[in-house]
Design a protein around this motif. Sequence first.
Motif, PDB file in Angstrom:
ATOM      1  N   THR A 150       0.928   1.598  -9.618  1.00  8.74           N
ATOM      2  CA  THR A 150       0.506   1.757  -8.233  1.00  8.74           C
ATOM      3  C   THR A 150      -0.857   1.109  -8.055  1.00  8.74           C
ATOM      4  O   THR A 150      -1.767   1.349  -8.858  1.00  8.74           O
ATOM      5  CB  THR A 150       0.431   3.246  -7.844  1.00  8.74           C
ATOM      6  N   TYR A 151      -0.998   0.294  -7.011  1.00  7.75           N
ATOM      7  CA  TYR A 151      -2.214  -0.474  -6.808  1.00  7.75           C
ATOM      8  C   TYR A 151      -2.685  -0.300  -5.368  1.00  7.75           C
ATOM      9  O   TYR A 151      -1.884  -0.362  -4.433  1.00  7.75           O
ATOM     10  CB  TYR A 151      -1.987  -1.956  -7.099  1.00  7.75           C
ATOM     11  N   ALA A 152      -3.992  -0.106  -5.200  1.00  5.17           N
ATOM     12  CA  ALA A 152      -4.585   0.054  -3.875  1.00  5.17           C
ATOM     13  C   ALA A 152      -5.401  -1.183  -3.531  1.00  5.17           C
ATOM     14  O   ALA A 152      -5.975  -1.835  -4.408  1.00  5.17           O
ATOM     15  CB  ALA A 152      -5.467   1.295  -3.822  1.00  5.17           C
ATOM     16  N   ALA A 153      -5.441  -1.513  -2.235  1.00  6.63           N
ATOM     17  CA  ALA A 153      -6.201  -2.677  -1.790  1.00  6.63           C
ATOM     18  C   ALA A 153      -6.498  -2.556  -0.305  1.00  6.63           C
ATOM     19  O   ALA A 153      -5.791  -1.852   0.432  1.00  6.63           O
ATOM     20  CB  ALA A 153      -5.423  -3.963  -2.048  1.00  6.63           C
ATOM     21  N   LEU A 154      -7.530  -3.252   0.134  1.00 10.60           N
ATOM     22  CA  LEU A 154      -7.800  -3.355   1.560  1.00 10.60           C
ATOM     23  C   LEU A 154      -6.723  -4.215   2.221  1.00 10.60           C
ATOM     24  O   LEU A 154      -6.094  -5.042   1.571  1.00 10.60           O
ATOM     25  CB  LEU A 154      -9.178  -3.959   1.799  1.00 10.60           C
ATOM     26  N   SER A 155      -6.539  -4.023   3.511  1.00 10.97           N
ATOM     27  CA  SER A 155      -5.528  -4.802   4.241  1.00 10.97           C
ATOM     28  C   SER A 155      -6.086  -5.248   5.583  1.00 10.97           C
ATOM     29  O   SER A 155      -7.006  -4.631   6.133  1.00 10.97           O
ATOM     30  CB  SER A 155      -4.245  -3.995   4.448  1.00 10.97           C
ATOM     31  N   LEU A 156      -5.518  -6.336   6.110  1.00 12.14           N
ATOM     32  CA  LEU A 156      -5.922  -6.896   7.401  1.00 12.14           C
ATOM     33  C   LEU A 156      -4.668  -7.132   8.237  1.00 12.14           C
ATOM     34  O   LEU A 156      -4.007  -8.169   8.108  1.00 12.14           O
ATOM     35  CB  LEU A 156      -6.681  -8.209   7.197  1.00 12.14           C
ATOM     36  N   PRO A 157      -4.281  -6.172   9.104  1.00  8.13           N
ATOM     37  CA  PRO A 157      -3.088  -6.348   9.946  1.00  8.13           C
ATOM     38  C   PRO A 157      -3.399  -7.147  11.208  1.00  8.13           C
ATOM     39  O   PRO A 157      -4.433  -6.950  11.850  1.00  8.13           O
ATOM     40  CB  PRO A 157      -2.693  -4.907  10.293  1.00  8.13           C
ATOM     41  N   MET A 158      -2.485  -8.069  11.547  1.00 11.57           N
ATOM     42  CA  MET A 158      -2.597  -8.889  12.752  1.00 11.57           C
ATOM     43  C   MET A 158      -1.247  -8.882  13.444  1.00 11.57           C
ATOM     44  O   MET A 158      -0.241  -9.266  12.840  1.00 11.57           O
ATOM     45  CB  MET A 158      -2.997 -10.317  12.390  1.00 11.57           C
ATOM     46  N   GLY A 159      -1.205  -8.448  14.701  1.00 18.45           N
ATOM     47  CA  GLY A 159       0.077  -8.291  15.368  1.00 18.45           C
ATOM     48  C   GLY A 159       0.100  -8.822  16.783  1.00 18.45           C
ATOM     49  O   GLY A 159      -0.937  -9.040  17.419  1.00 18.45           O
ATOM     50  N   ALA A 160       1.307  -9.029  17.284  1.00 13.71           N
ATOM     51  CA  ALA A 160       1.547  -9.411  18.673  1.00 13.71           C
ATOM     52  C   ALA A 160       2.851  -8.758  19.101  1.00 13.71           C
ATOM     53  O   ALA A 160       3.800  -8.646  18.300  1.00 13.71           O
ATOM     54  CB  ALA A 160       1.637 -10.928  18.829  1.00 13.71           C
ATOM     55  N   GLY A 161       2.907  -8.309  20.338  1.00 12.68           N
ATOM     56  CA  GLY A 161       4.124  -7.648  20.784  1.00 12.68           C
ATOM     57  C   GLY A 161       4.190  -7.522  22.286  1.00 12.68           C
ATOM     58  O   GLY A 161       3.424  -8.143  23.030  1.00 12.68           O
ATOM     59  N   ILE A 162       5.124  -6.693  22.723  1.00 12.48           N
ATOM     60  CA  ILE A 162       5.318  -6.442  24.148  1.00 12.48           C
ATOM     61  C   ILE A 162       5.603  -4.955  24.342  1.00 12.48           C
ATOM     62  O   ILE A 162       6.291  -4.329  23.522  1.00 12.48           O
ATOM     63  CB  ILE A 162       6.470  -7.309  24.715  1.00 12.48           C
ATOM     64  N   LYS A 218      -0.931  -7.888  -6.517  1.00 14.00           N
ATOM     65  CA  LYS A 218      -0.082  -6.991  -7.299  1.00 14.00           C
ATOM     66  C   LYS A 218       0.825  -6.141  -6.420  1.00 14.00           C
ATOM     67  O   LYS A 218       1.228  -5.055  -6.818  1.00 14.00           O
ATOM     68  CB  LYS A 218      -0.944  -6.104  -8.189  1.00 14.00           C
ATOM     69  N   ALA A 219       1.153  -6.637  -5.222  1.00 17.10           N
ATOM     70  CA  ALA A 219       2.082  -5.903  -4.366  1.00 17.10           C
ATOM     71  C   ALA A 219       3.518  -6.130  -4.782  1.00 17.10           C
ATOM     72  O   ALA A 219       4.422  -5.455  -4.291  1.00 17.10           O
ATOM     73  CB  ALA A 219       1.890  -6.312  -2.906  1.00 17.10           C
ATOM     74  N   ASP A 220       3.769  -7.097  -5.674  1.00 16.99           N
ATOM     75  CA  ASP A 220       5.135  -7.394  -6.110  1.00 16.99           C
ATOM     76  C   ASP A 220       5.381  -6.890  -7.536  1.00 16.99           C
ATOM     77  O   ASP A 220       6.045  -5.895  -7.732  1.00 16.99           O
ATOM     78  CB  ASP A 220       5.429  -8.896  -5.993  1.00 16.99           C
ATOM     79  N   ALA A 221       4.848  -7.581  -8.543  1.00 16.29           N
ATOM     80  CA  ALA A 221       5.080  -7.182  -9.931  1.00 16.29           C
ATOM     81  C   ALA A 221       3.962  -7.733 -10.799  1.00 16.29           C
ATOM     82  O   ALA A 221       3.354  -8.757 -10.482  1.00 16.29           O
ATOM     83  CB  ALA A 221       6.435  -7.692 -10.433  1.00 16.29           C
ATOM     84  N   ASP A 222       3.677  -7.046 -11.899  1.00 14.81           N
ATOM     85  CA  ASP A 222       2.633  -7.520 -12.811  1.00 14.81           C
ATOM     86  C   ASP A 222       2.938  -8.915 -13.331  1.00 14.81           C
ATOM     87  O   ASP A 222       2.039  -9.726 -13.557  1.00 14.81           O
ATOM     88  CB  ASP A 222       2.481  -6.554 -13.995  1.00 14.81           C
ATOM     89  N   ALA A 223       4.230  -9.217 -13.539  1.00 13.82           N
ATOM     90  CA  ALA A 223       4.607 -10.528 -14.068  1.00 13.82           C
ATOM     91  C   ALA A 223       4.314 -11.646 -13.070  1.00 13.82           C
ATOM     92  O   ALA A 223       4.270 -12.821 -13.450  1.00 13.82           O
ATOM     93  CB  ALA A 223       6.084 -10.538 -14.433  1.00 13.82           C
ATOM     94  N   LEU A 224       4.105 -11.270 -11.793  1.00 15.38           N
ATOM     95  CA  LEU A 224       3.823 -12.271 -10.769  1.00 15.38           C
ATOM     96  C   LEU A 224       2.347 -12.293 -10.376  1.00 15.38           C
ATOM     97  O   LEU A 224       1.983 -12.907  -9.380  1.00 15.38           O
ATOM     98  CB  LEU A 224       4.678 -11.996  -9.530  1.00 15.38           C
ATOM     99  N   ALA A 225       1.515 -11.616 -11.142  1.00 15.88           N
ATOM    100  CA  ALA A 225       0.079 -11.664 -10.899  1.00 15.88           C
ATOM    101  C   ALA A 225      -0.492 -12.920 -11.554  1.00 15.88           C
ATOM    102  O   ALA A 225      -0.423 -13.085 -12.767  1.00 15.88           O
ATOM    103  CB  ALA A 225      -0.592 -10.418 -11.458  1.00 15.88           C
ATOM    104  N   ASP A 226      -0.988 -13.831 -10.740  1.00  9.91           N
ATOM    105  CA  ASP A 226      -1.560 -15.102 -11.206  1.00  9.91           C
ATOM    106  C   ASP A 226      -0.585 -15.881 -12.097  1.00  9.91           C
ATOM    107  O   ASP A 226      -0.912 -16.254 -13.233  1.00  9.91           O
ATOM    108  CB  ASP A 226      -2.857 -14.858 -11.985  1.00  9.91           C
TER     109      ASP A 226
END
Length: 235
Positions: A155-167, A190-198
């Motif tokens: 489990t990994y924590a990180a800051l996030s930046l949401p950007m949206g558009a809607g109606i 690291k939101a996917d898998a350790d094997a896909l980190a860098d």
Amino acid sequence: MAIGTSVKCLAFSLLLGLAAGEASAQAVAAPEEYKFDIGVGAGVSGYLGDANETALFGDPGVAFNASFRYLANARLAIRGLFTVNSLAGNTADMENVLPLGQPVEFHSTVYGLECRGEFNFFNYGMGESYKQMRRWTPYLALGVGVGLASTGDGTYAALSLPMGAGIKFKARPRLNLGLEFCMTKLFTDKADADALADPYHIKSSFLKNTDWTSSVVFSISYEFGRRCVACNRLD
């Protein structure tokens, strides 16, 4: 003379009655304003990262959210959200071959707490024609948050930046429907898998080589918290 005076008094009384009736009708017809709304949403989620570099919804998942809004005025709102997005990907679906050799498949879930500002293009609401209120409006949203990615590796924590558009569409005076597309940058690889980190051995940083989530969500919300309509009000 007395008859003339009586007629004048009767006419004046009728005018006062009509004016009062019209004001009362307007008061009844005008919808009440509310300070808050609460809602839920569901839709489709996607992922952009080392296992999917182009197709936003190449391996679609499910997206859910629960939200609380403070309705500052007809144009602006502050919205807090709790979001859940399921992500999936497989490097075997990519034309580009990673230096890992064997294909990597993953499934993960990203939980988010976000605070967003929303700007409506039109004055959103019902009634009050002098304010040019509309029952529908497109809007833009931008915010900050914290994401928690739960993968098979940890489990990994990180800051996030949401950007949206809607109606948004006001189906009833207190009932709102919405459709939103949102892209969220996660400041982690690291939101996917350790094997896909860098995987290219290019070290990620706060801004570079990080994962993204995307979603298209249909939502419904209900307004509450009656707003004081007196002049010079203090909420």
